[in-house]
Design a protein around this motif. Structure first.
Motif, PDB file in Angstrom:
ATOM      1  N   LEU A   6      76.101 -15.698  23.887  1.00 47.83           N
ATOM      2  CA  LEU A   6      77.530 -15.535  23.603  1.00 47.83           C
ATOM      3  C   LEU A   6      78.377 -15.915  24.809  1.00 47.83           C
ATOM      4  O   LEU A   6      79.452 -16.501  24.651  1.00 47.83           O
ATOM      5  N   LEU A   9      80.089 -19.246  24.901  1.00 44.15           N
ATOM      6  CA  LEU A   9      81.199 -19.512  23.989  1.00 44.15           C
ATOM      7  C   LEU A   9      82.434 -18.685  24.288  1.00 44.15           C
ATOM      8  O   LEU A   9      83.534 -19.027  23.839  1.00 44.15           O
ATOM      9  N   ALA A  10      82.253 -17.562  24.999  1.00 40.98           N
ATOM     10  CA  ALA A  10      83.363 -16.620  25.140  1.00 40.98           C
ATOM     11  C   ALA A  10      83.222 -15.782  26.402  1.00 40.98           C
ATOM     12  O   ALA A  10      82.151 -15.707  26.998  1.00 40.98           O
ATOM     13  N   ALA A  27      87.225 -16.432  22.794  1.00 41.18           N
ATOM     14  CA  ALA A  27      86.611 -17.760  22.802  1.00 41.18           C
ATOM     15  C   ALA A  27      87.218 -18.611  23.907  1.00 41.18           C
ATOM     16  O   ALA A  27      88.428 -18.587  24.135  1.00 41.18           O
ATOM     17  N   TYR A  28      86.365 -19.371  24.581  1.00 46.37           N
ATOM     18  CA  TYR A  28      86.856 -20.331  25.569  1.00 46.37           C
ATOM     19  C   TYR A  28      87.616 -21.461  24.881  1.00 46.37           C
ATOM     20  O   TYR A  28      88.610 -21.962  25.396  1.00 46.37           O
ATOM     21  N   ARG A  29      87.100 -21.866  23.716  1.00 47.43           N
ATOM     22  CA  ARG A  29      87.696 -22.987  22.979  1.00 47.43           C
ATOM     23  C   ARG A  29      88.072 -22.530  21.573  1.00 47.43           C
ATOM     24  O   ARG A  29      87.305 -21.818  20.917  1.00 47.43           O
ATOM     25  N   ASP A  32      85.612 -22.655  18.651  1.00 45.66           N
ATOM     26  CA  ASP A  32      84.491 -21.716  18.585  1.00 45.66           C
ATOM     27  C   ASP A  32      84.878 -20.371  17.960  1.00 45.66           C
ATOM     28  O   ASP A  32      84.009 -19.570  17.626  1.00 45.66           O
ATOM     29  N   TYR A  33      86.161 -20.124  17.796  1.00 40.90           N
ATOM     30  CA  TYR A  33      86.600 -18.848  17.235  1.00 40.90           C
ATOM     31  C   TYR A  33      86.000 -18.565  15.844  1.00 40.90           C
ATOM     32  O   TYR A  33      85.501 -17.461  15.613  1.00 40.90           O
ATOM     33  N   ARG A  35      83.171 -19.456  14.684  1.00 41.97           N
ATOM     34  CA  ARG A  35      81.761 -19.080  14.914  1.00 41.97           C
ATOM     35  C   ARG A  35      81.652 -17.623  15.343  1.00 41.97           C
ATOM     36  O   ARG A  35      80.764 -16.900  14.925  1.00 41.97           O
ATOM     37  N   LEU A  36      82.554 -17.221  16.225  1.00 42.16           N
ATOM     38  CA  LEU A  36      82.549 -15.829  16.672  1.00 42.16           C
ATOM     39  C   LEU A  36      82.814 -14.888  15.499  1.00 42.16           C
ATOM     40  O   LEU A  36      82.146 -13.860  15.362  1.00 42.16           O
ATOM     41  N   CYS A  37      83.780 -15.254  14.667  1.00 44.55           N
ATOM     42  CA  CYS A  37      84.099 -14.420  13.507  1.00 44.55           C
ATOM     43  C   CYS A  37      82.897 -14.275  12.581  1.00 44.55           C
ATOM     44  O   CYS A  37      82.647 -13.190  12.041  1.00 44.55           O
ATOM     45  N   HIS A  69      92.460 -16.427  19.636  1.00 41.28           N
ATOM     46  CA  HIS A  69      91.039 -16.767  19.450  1.00 41.28           C
ATOM     47  C   HIS A  69      90.129 -15.653  19.964  1.00 41.28           C
ATOM     48  O   HIS A  69      89.175 -15.902  20.707  1.00 41.28           O
TER      49      HIS A  69
END
Length: 107
Positions: A6, A9-10, A27-29, A32-33, A35-37, A69
């Motif tokens: 993780l 990505l974050a 999220a860094y980008r 990718d948010y 994906r995190l969700c 994000h």
């Protein structure tokens, strides 16, 4: 399908109020948010911290913050009394965020 930590990505921020900790995963980008969700469900977070959670304190709650994000998780009872009443080494729960970033995420 590949797997990443993780932390790739974050990043995370934590806070505390009494015996409750909140952990934000940002999220860094923006891409990718989603994906995190999908990956960071209440069930998965509850399982990740199962040994530390107090079921009597209530369930883990997740809040989505799409404009920044981020996801915010509230973990009631995890600090076992809070900063002024706990003998825990990490009374503020700052290590909880770092521990979460070690979770594997499938891409």
């Amino acid at each position: 399908m590949s797997v990443v930590k993780l932390r790739e990505l974050a990043h995370s921020r934590t806070g505390d109020k009494g015996d409750t900790s909140n952990i934000s995963v940002i999220a860094y980008r923006a891409e990718d948010y989603p994906r995190l969700c999908q990956a960071l469900t209440v069930e998965r977070i509850s399982a990740w911290y199962a040994e530390l959670l107090d079921p009597a304190a209530g369930p883990v709650r997740r809040y989505e913050l799409p404009n920044v994000h981020a996801l915010n998780f509230v973990l009631p009872g995890i600090l076992r009394g809070g900063v002024t009443r706990s003998l825990a080494l990490d009374a503020h729960g700052k290590a909880l965020g770092a521990a979460l970033l070690d979770m594997d995420i499938e891409l």
